[in-house]
Design an enzyme around this catalytic site. Structure first.
Site, short mmCIF file in Angstrom:
data_model
loop_
_atom_site.label_atom_id
_atom_site.label_comp_id
_atom_site.label_asym_id
_atom_site.label_seq_id
_atom_site.Cartn_x
_atom_site.Cartn_y
_atom_site.Cartn_z
N GLU A 46 65.94 33.15 43.09
CA GLU A 46 66.43 33.90 41.98
C GLU A 46 67.92 34.57 41.83
O GLU A 46 68.30 34.70 40.54
CB GLU A 46 65.41 35.36 41.89
CG GLU A 46 63.86 34.99 41.70
CD GLU A 46 63.62 34.44 40.51
OE1 GLU A 46 64.42 34.78 39.27
OE2 GLU A 46 62.89 33.39 40.25
N CYS A 205 62.08 26.75 24.65
CA CYS A 205 62.68 27.72 23.38
C CYS A 205 64.12 27.79 23.98
O CYS A 205 64.37 28.92 24.14
CB CYS A 205 61.74 28.97 23.94
SG CYS A 205 61.98 30.00 22.40
N CYS A 212 60.21 23.43 19.07
CA CYS A 212 58.95 23.91 18.77
C CYS A 212 57.65 23.10 18.53
O CYS A 212 56.53 23.61 18.73
CB CYS A 212 58.88 24.68 17.31
SG CYS A 212 60.58 26.02 17.16
N CYS A 215 56.07 23.16 21.60
CA CYS A 215 55.81 24.42 22.43
C CYS A 215 54.25 25.02 22.29
O CYS A 215 53.74 24.71 21.42
CB CYS A 215 56.58 25.50 21.54
SG CYS A 215 56.25 27.14 22.17
N CYS A 221 53.35 31.74 17.35
CA CYS A 221 54.75 32.36 17.54
C CYS A 221 55.03 32.81 15.86
O CYS A 221 55.07 32.11 14.95
CB CYS A 221 55.78 31.11 17.83
SG CYS A 221 57.36 31.73 17.60
FE1 SF4 Z 1 60.22 29.16 20.88
FE2 SF4 Z 1 58.28 29.93 19.30
FE3 SF4 Z 1 59.56 27.67 18.98
FE4 SF4 Z 1 57.60 28.20 20.98
S1 SF4 Z 1 57.43 27.90 18.65
S2 SF4 Z 1 59.81 27.06 21.06
S3 SF4 Z 1 58.20 30.33 21.26
S4 SF4 Z 1 60.60 29.60 18.77
#
Ligand code: SF4
Length: 366
Positions: A46, A205, A212, A215, A221
């Site tokens: 970390e 992200c 997105c 994602c 989101c």
């Molecule tokens: Fe980020 Fe939302 Fe795009 Fe996912 S959908 S990558 S959380 S901005």
């Protein structure tokens, strides 16, 4: 509009479920600090991963563990040795705190890291997010990491418009992060959740061009739904960078027993490159020349300047090379000492200095 998030259902449950499922299927796995509940390894990784990419950290992590297999061994090492092994990773206060933290764990906790995030935060160099990562990974504690990547993910997920340059907004986002945690998880859930947050911020992200379409939390989101992803995170205060020029004297001499040596001075214990070894630094070319005996000045050679970025500063390094053929003493009145080329590897050197010393350092680890 800041998002309202409450624990116990709705978005929090959905977010944790989507994130954990995705992490188990598609998240990063097999990194040497994963699949362990050993606080020493998790802590070491970390600290190294703060401000540094995984690909860079890998070799350093292995080298550190090889040399310092336990927190006790690290605590007993000299500060010089720790700095030498850290050289090249940058942000050297991390290495100094790492060493101090190991000593505190041994002296105050019998060599055992505290098991909860609030106690971990009392140790040198362990901030809230690092403490949360150790407590979540090693003990399954319900506590959220909130580093820069996670702030970006959560502020987009929640369309959180608080100004993250302000402490109050950071605290608010931290509260929201806590409310998003999986309810009554198994320790494995907290591992997957915490790793999932890290993976999402590091792989999908992204700061620019977030992915997105791939994602896992896209369906919930809020920034994506309102096509406002690029508005988040909100942070008004840009980091102001100062520009500074340094002249470095690369003084190279012949060693008495053959071979080469270089004149190095230890940097002060605070400030840029604190406690590392470096050629003498001057704030102007005239000051560099003044520091040399008159007969040496003619041999001074100008090398290409090097740009080096630090968090709050842009450094322009102007190297001046001087090669002495004889194995005589160093310059009178100049702080520092000769270091044999073969011994450079045991000295912590800032990354651009390692590059400047190039050919002598070829045999050293990157
Ligand atoms: Fe980020 Fe939302 Fe795009 Fe996912 S959908 S990558 S959380 S901005």
């Amino acid at each position: 509009m800041s998002a309202a998030v409450t624990s116990g259902g709705g978005l929090p449950l959905e977010f944790a479920r989507l994130l954990i499922d995705w992490q188990r299927l598609h998240g990063r796995s097999g990194l040497p600090w994963q699949n362990t509940r050993d606080p020493y390894r998790v802590w070491l990784s970390e600290v190294m991963l703060q401000q540094t990419q995984v690909s860079t950290v890998l070799s350093y992590f292995h080298r550190f563990l090889e040399r310092f297999p336990t927190v006790e061994v690290l605590a007993e090492a000299s500060a010089d040795e720790v700095m030498a092994l850290w050289a090249g990773l940058g942000y050297y206060s991390r290495a100094r705190n790492l060493h101090r933290c190991a000593q505190a764990v041994v002296a105050e906790h019998g060599g055992v890291f505290p098991s909860n995030a609030s106690a971990l935060q009392t140790l040198p160099g362990i901030g809230a997010s690092t403490a949360a990562a150790i407590a979540a990974f090693c003990h399954g504690e319900r506590v959220s990491i909130v580093d820069g990547n996670v702030r970006r993910v959560l502020s987009r997920l929640l369309a959180f418009d608080g100004d993250l340059a302000q402490t109050a907004a950071q605290r608010k986002l931290w509260d929201l992060a806590q409310a998003l945690l999986p309810a009554e998880p198994l320790p494995d859930d907290m591992t997957a959740y915490t790793q999932g947050l890290m993976d999402l911020g590091a792989t999908l992200c992204l700061r620019s061009r977030p992915q997105c379409e791939r994602c896992p939390v896209q369906p919930i989101c809020r920034a994506h739904a309102s096509s406002t992803v690029s508005n988040y995170p909100v942070k008004t205060r840009a980091v102001k960078r100062r520009h500074e020029s340094w002249w470095l004297l690369l003084l190279r001499g012949a060693a008495a027993a053959g071979g080469e040596r270089i004149w190095l001075v230890r940097r002060p214990s605070t400030g840029i490159w604190a406690s590392l070894y470096c050629p003498p630094v001057f704030d102007s070319e005239a000051a560099l020349i003044d520091a040399l005996p008159t007969p040496w000045r003619e041999g001074l050679r100008e090398l290409e300047p090097v740009a080096h970025s630090l968090t709050h500063r842009e450094l322009r390094l102007h190297p001046r090379l001087l090669v002495l053929d004889t194995a005589g003493p160093g310059p009178v009145g100049l702080d520092g000492a000769w270091v044999d080329a073969e011994a450079l590897h045991s000295h912590g050197l800032p990354a651009p200095v390692r590059v400047l010393l190039g050919s002598w350092l070829k045999s050293l680890p990157p």
